[in-house]
Design a protein around this motif. Structure first.
Motif, PDB file in Angstrom:
ATOM      1  N   GLN A   1       0.816  -1.225   0.000  1.00  0.00           N
ATOM      2  CA  GLN A   1       0.000   0.000   0.000  1.00  0.00           C
ATOM      3  C   GLN A   1       0.850   1.275   0.000  1.00  0.00           C
ATOM      4  O   GLN A   1       0.327   2.362  -0.237  1.00  0.00           O
ATOM      5  CB  GLN A   1      -0.935   0.024   1.212  1.00  0.00           C
TER       6      GLN A   1
ATOM      7  N   CYS B   1     -10.712   0.091   3.572  1.00  0.00           N
ATOM      8  CA  CYS B   1      -9.303  -0.019   3.225  1.00  0.00           C
ATOM      9  C   CYS B   1      -8.774   1.363   2.862  1.00  0.00           C
ATOM     10  O   CYS B   1      -9.439   2.106   2.138  1.00  0.00           O
ATOM     11  CB  CYS B   1      -9.159  -0.976   2.038  1.00  0.00           C
ATOM     12  N   LEU B   2      -7.588   1.691   3.352  1.00  0.00           N
ATOM     13  CA  LEU B   2      -6.991   3.002   3.056  1.00  0.00           C
ATOM     14  C   LEU B   2      -6.714   3.169   1.554  1.00  0.00           C
ATOM     15  O   LEU B   2      -6.607   4.284   1.071  1.00  0.00           O
ATOM     16  CB  LEU B   2      -5.697   3.188   3.853  1.00  0.00           C
TER      17      LEU B   2
ATOM     18  N   HIS C   1      -7.116  -9.216   6.394  1.00  0.00           N
ATOM     19  CA  HIS C   1      -7.163  -8.159   5.375  1.00  0.00           C
ATOM     20  C   HIS C   1      -5.744  -7.765   4.925  1.00  0.00           C
ATOM     21  O   HIS C   1      -5.472  -7.668   3.732  1.00  0.00           O
ATOM     22  CB  HIS C   1      -7.912  -6.952   5.966  1.00  0.00           C
ATOM     23  N   GLU C   2      -4.850  -7.579   5.910  1.00  0.00           N
ATOM     24  CA  GLU C   2      -3.494  -7.124   5.567  1.00  0.00           C
ATOM     25  C   GLU C   2      -2.685  -8.238   4.894  1.00  0.00           C
ATOM     26  O   GLU C   2      -1.911  -7.977   3.977  1.00  0.00           O
ATOM     27  CB  GLU C   2      -2.761  -6.597   6.807  1.00  0.00           C
TER      28      GLU C   2
ATOM     29  N   HIS D   1      -3.432  -8.391   1.359  1.00  0.00           N
ATOM     30  CA  HIS D   1      -2.693  -7.393   0.570  1.00  0.00           C
ATOM     31  C   HIS D   1      -1.344  -7.958   0.113  1.00  0.00           C
ATOM     32  O   HIS D   1      -0.899  -7.678  -0.997  1.00  0.00           O
ATOM     33  CB  HIS D   1      -2.404  -6.137   1.407  1.00  0.00           C
TER      34      HIS D   1
HETATM   35 ZN    ZN Z   1      -6.461  -2.605   2.908  1.00  0.00          ZN
END
Ligand code: ZN
Length: 158
Positions: free
Chosen positions: A51, A89-90, A131-132, A135
């Motif tokens: 990210q 999510c960012l 979630h992470e 990614h």
């Molecule tokens: Zn995310």
């Protein structure tokens, strides 16, 4: 320490698989420090290295004033019991949706000193860990959403 730019959905990097960290050198330590600052500034729950444009298996989490750094995190067990709850999510600003995740997970990772540790998480922590780690495998939660939530409705609920 520095704030890094958060990559947004549509950028190819978010779909790529991150590489394992073989050596925890100064670059990884700086990455961890910068990710913490970036997460703090964004007031987020979690951030994965892709990210911020770095394809390394590094994750930071900040939940209810608890802070974790995970290098090469792996889910080693997950409960069969699932919870369907709201996620955001960012990298996907302004969107939220329901995703089913295990109620509890156990993750094995290394800290910045290279020590292996295990983290047991339930509910929000389990959700954030899944979630992470997704990614790191090039997966975004939006592909797992059962139903998106209207952000205006969310605010009215509060
Ligand atoms: Zn995310």
């Amino acid at each position: 320490m520095a704030i890094r730019n958060i990559v947004k959905i549509g950028d190819e990097i978010l779909t790529k698989r991150s590489r394992k960290v073989e050596k925890i050198d100064d670059r990884i330590i700086t990455l961890l420090d910068d990710m913490k600052d970036t997460l703090d500034k964004a007031k987020g729950v979690g951030l994965a290295a892709p990210q911020v444009g770095v394809l390394k298996r590094v994750v930071v989490l900040n939940i209810e004033d608890n802070y974790w750094e995970l290098i090469n995190p792996e889910i080693i067990s997950a409960s069969e019991e699932m919870v369907n709850d709201i996620e955001g999510c960012l990298s996907v600003p302004g969107k939220w949706g329901y995703v089913e995740r295990p109620k509890t997970v156990t993750v094995r990772a290394k800290d910045r000193n290279g020590e292996t540790f295990e983290l047991n998480g339930s509910d929000l922590l389990a959700r954030a860990l899944c979630h992470e780690i997704d990614h790191l495998n090039g997966e975004l939660y939006v592909d797992k959403v059962s139903e998106f939530v209207d952000p205006d409705e969310l605010e009215e609920d509060e």
